[in-house]
Design an enzyme around this catalytic site. Structure first.
Site, short mmCIF file in Angstrom:
data_model
loop_
_atom_site.label_atom_id
_atom_site.label_comp_id
_atom_site.label_asym_id
_atom_site.label_seq_id
_atom_site.Cartn_x
_atom_site.Cartn_y
_atom_site.Cartn_z
N TRP A 1 0.84 -1.22 0.00
CA TRP A 1 0.00 0.00 0.00
C TRP A 1 0.86 1.25 0.00
CZ3 TRP A 1 -1.07 3.39 4.43
CH2 TRP A 1 -0.32 3.07 5.57
N GLU B 1 1.40 -1.99 13.26
CA GLU B 1 1.47 -3.45 13.31
C GLU B 1 1.94 -3.97 14.66
OE1 GLU B 1 2.32 -4.10 8.53
OE2 GLU B 1 4.00 -4.02 9.93
#
Length: 762
Positions: A359, A490
């Site tokens: 992305w 994350e």
């Protein structure tokens, strides 16, 4: 302690002094590429020390079978990865029969590497004594041609310094290579034919499974004085390699040079049975121009690149070197000439992340290419995603989604998902939002709306369908919620109601509805075609409206901020400043369990939403959220400092903005994350560009107009940049005393500067 061996220089990356411990790091930092291929800065000659061999061809990959301990339904079956390609740079050198190897040489002095970014070449020189006591000087110059992107050139010069010597060169090409990151030690390449013709050699091979056909080729000649020798004394042919031998007696102080051309022809660009013929044609062209002629063309090609994309900074050499290194690597990685290609997080500098597309391209890279190239280059990046729409629908189907819902992959080469960590593959779904945002960003910047009816609306429909199916109705909240996701941070997995994911989902639904209306009104034929193709109904779009209107967002009244996700306040909220510096980076010192239970943020998460949708919030709201989240942010993602730099500049916190800028621009040069030997952080380099243009320059598009709110760090005397905005080349120069705007090319334009309209022209 960050590394600090790279010399400060505005146009070059320079290392002085040989240190075996930093060879792998330098192989990354001095990498070269030309969009079609690239390579780490491995030594041409034999080296028996620790090294990470790497040469890569754009678009050539292998589906390495997934290796996980516990298989879960929906896992991709393979991880597509860019392949370490056959090596064409190798030149074994012997001095009086002794192999030149810096790992065994003594008295190595005057060692220097230089990556000249202005002209696009890499050079290494040193003086060393071989084990048989011959002192030699070596100068090796190498580049990959931008003008002829299938060929690279090497000039390897050897001069004996303390006695006469017999110098032998063994230039070779070698298909016996492996990937360091192979899952199963599969054989990636099958070599089918090895041939030679005079001073040229060819290895024909193809990748297993994906069956990309590649011809690796070389040509070599010896130069001594005014004499050129094109006929080698012998040929050395093995099962997976072929080379030649050139020998020359040299008197003390006499230079002997080997010039070598090499590269790849690939069936992506030629007929599979014509690759050797194509290679011969490339070598004919290289021979005609010669090393110096090719190098002259290289300098001119890079001069054209810099003419548009350079950012100049006066008064701060480290800052200047940092931004140019980032711009240089971006232009080496992707040139925008091929819509089949995209930008991998490591580019051509290493194997981590498989060289695949993330992305990052839409969120960070698109603005750089949009403003420093022509808009067709950015359009190709969008077309890449449209071309993979069917695969995105298949990816969603594998996870149980229906009716044309599309989930773009976290990691891909050909549109199929090939990432196999469940918390990312299944849960880091915010990537879908970045694809839609890139369409919005492109049309907003270029005013080229044609992409939407031609391709983009179908993408937006697939993404909207995914979000509508991914939410749940919560009777407890009386809202739609999003369960089991991983946001941009994350360091927290499988959370509920990540604010950024919920927000971008709501925005995607609303944006898709807006574009449906626009296309229906202005492009009725396209609208009819798309509705028939997608079978979109009013019932469906009505549901999109309902979901968007009733999305749940976690919020803390106590702190006056949106919460990164449900339960964030249950964590032990100890700021990063209070962590033991010996435990940083935490991803290298803490267990994953400890990280997941901590409040520490890898990169902008809630603040990523404030970056994308700045105009949805007041400056006071931004300040409140920045002050709440930044103290918990460890910036252990390469994508983190740039967003925070832009926002700190927006809040007029220039010292903080400058610190973040320096960190993002010198992330690899100073090896902040202590991992540069694995390769460079290419996609975050586009974020570095944004930190100057959008951060210090304050460039925005508001109500269709180009706006600036320029600021300058106190460490700088001046900075300037150019952007291509709707076919106008605009130059912005900011000093401590003010800002000037000029149009270098195109019609005059009215822009807003600190909300005041001004007209700029030639």
């Amino acid at each position: 302690m960050n590394q600090d061996y790279i010399q400060s220089n505005p146009w070059s990356i320079i290392e002085e002094g040989f240190d075996k411990e930093r060879v792998k790091s330098s192989e990354s930092l001095f990498s070269i590429g030309n969009g079609a291929m690239g390579q780490r800065a491995n030594f041409e000659e034999s080296y028996s020390g620790a090294t990470f061999q790497g040469s890569y061809i754009a678009g050539v990959y292998y589906p390495d079978k997934t290796r996980v301990g516990w298989w879960k339904n929906g896992y991709p079956e393979y991880f597509a990865k860019v392949l370490n390609a056959p090596n064409w740079i190798g030149i074994n050198v012997t001095i009086n029969g002794e192999l030149l190897d810096l790992a065994t040489c003594t008295n190595i002095k005057d060692f220097k590497r230089e990556l000249n970014m202005k002209e696009g070449w890499y050079r290494r020189n040193f003086v060393a004594t071989t084990p048989n006591n011959i002192e030699i000087e070596v100068i090796a110059t190498r580049f990959l041609s931008l003008a002829h992107d299938e060929v690279g050139a090497i000039r390897f010069e050897v001069t004996p310094l303390n006695s006469d010597a017999e110098i032998s060169f063994n230039p070779y090409i070698d298909a016996g290579i492996t990937n360091e990151d192979s899952n199963w030690d599969d054989k990636f390449w099958n070599t089918t034919k090895i041939t030679s013709n005079n001073n040229r050699a060819f290895i024909e091979s193809h990748t297993m499974k994906t069956n990309f056909n590649v011809c690796t080729f070389m040509q070599a000649q010896l130069e001594h004085g005014n004499k050129v020798t094109t006929s080698p004394s012998s040929e050395i042919k093995k099962e997976l390699s072929i080379g030649f031998e050139f020998s020359q007696s040299a008197k003390k102080g006499e230079k002997v040079s080997l010039v070598k051309y090499g590269g790849y022809t690939v069936d992506r660009n030629h007929d599979a049975d014509q690759l050797v013929k194509a290679a011969n044609s490339v070598l004919d062209q290289a021979s005609l121009l010669g090393f110096d002629g090719l190098l002259d063309e290289q300098k001119k090609a890079w001069d054209q690149v810099w003419e548009m994309s350079d950012i100049t900074i006066e008064g701060d050499v480290k800052a200047q070197q940092g931004i140019r290194f980032n711009i240089f690597q971006l232009n080496q990685t992707y040139t925008g000439t091929d819509s089949r290609l995209n930008i991998g997080p490591k580019g051509f500098t290493g194997e981590k992340y498989g060289g695949s597309t993330y992305w990052d391209t839409e969120a960070y890279c698109l603005p750089f290419y949009m403003a420093t190239k022509n808009q067709e280059v950015a359009r190709k990046l969008l077309k890449y995603r449209y071309n993979h729409l069917e695969k995105a629908i298949e990816n969603a189907e594998k996870l149980g989604f229906k009716n044309g819902a599309a989930l773009y992959p976290m990691v891909t080469m050909n549109g199929e998902e090939c990432h196999n960590e469940w918390e990312i593959t299944f849960e880091e779904i915010h990537r879908n939002g970045a694809i839609a945002y890139a369409i919005y960003n492109y049309t907003r910047y270029t005013q080229d709306y044609s992409y939407v009816p031609e391709m983009g609306l179908e993408v937006l429909i697939g993404i909207a369908r995914f979000w509508q199916q991914r939410i749940n109705w919560s009777t407890h909240q009386n809202k739609y919620v999003m369960l089991g996701v991983t946001g941009p941070n994350e360091y927290e997995n499988n959370v509920h109601n990540n604010w950024y994911t919920n927000y971008i989902a709501k925005w995607c639904l609303e944006y898709a509805l807006e574009q449906l209306e626009q296309v229906q009104q202005n492009f009725p034929a396209d609208y009819k075609r798309i509705i028939e193709k997608t079978k979109l109904t009013n019932e469906e779009t009505g549901l999109w409206k309902k979901v968007a209107a009733h999305m749940y967002f976690p919020y803390s009244k106590e702190h006056g901020v949106y919460l990164q996700q449900d339960g964030f306040l249950d964590k032990d909220l100890v700021p990063v400043a209070e962590l033991d510096k010996q435990e940083r980076p935490i991803n290298q010192h803490w267990s994953w369990d400890r990280i997941l239970r901590s409040p520490y943020i890898k990169q902008a998460d809630t603040l990523q939403g404030f970056y994308f949708f700045e105009d949805h919030f007041t400056e006071e709201e931004l300040e409140k959220h920045f002050d709440f989240y930044e103290p918990f942010t460890v910036h252990e993602s390469s994508l983190s400092p740039c967003v925070h730099s832009v926002q700190a500049a927006k809040l007029n916190r220039m010292e903080q903005a400058y610190t973040f800028y320096l960190r993002t621009s010198r992330l690899d040069l100073d090896d902040y994350n202590k991992e540069v030997e694995e390769g460079l952080h290419i996609t975050s380099m586009a974020g570095t560009w944004m930190s100057i243009i959008e951060g210090f320059g304050g460039m925005r598009i508001k109500d269709g107009k180009l706006c600036f709110s320029p600021k300058i760090p106190e460490q700088w005397d001046m900075y300037s940049f150019k952007i291509n905005f709707r076919n106008r080349i605009i130059k912005v120069t900011v000093t401590q005393n003010g800002t000037t705007f000029n149009i270098d090319e195109g019609d005059s334009l009215e822009v807003l500067v600190n909300d005041t309209p001004i007209s700029i022209s030639h």
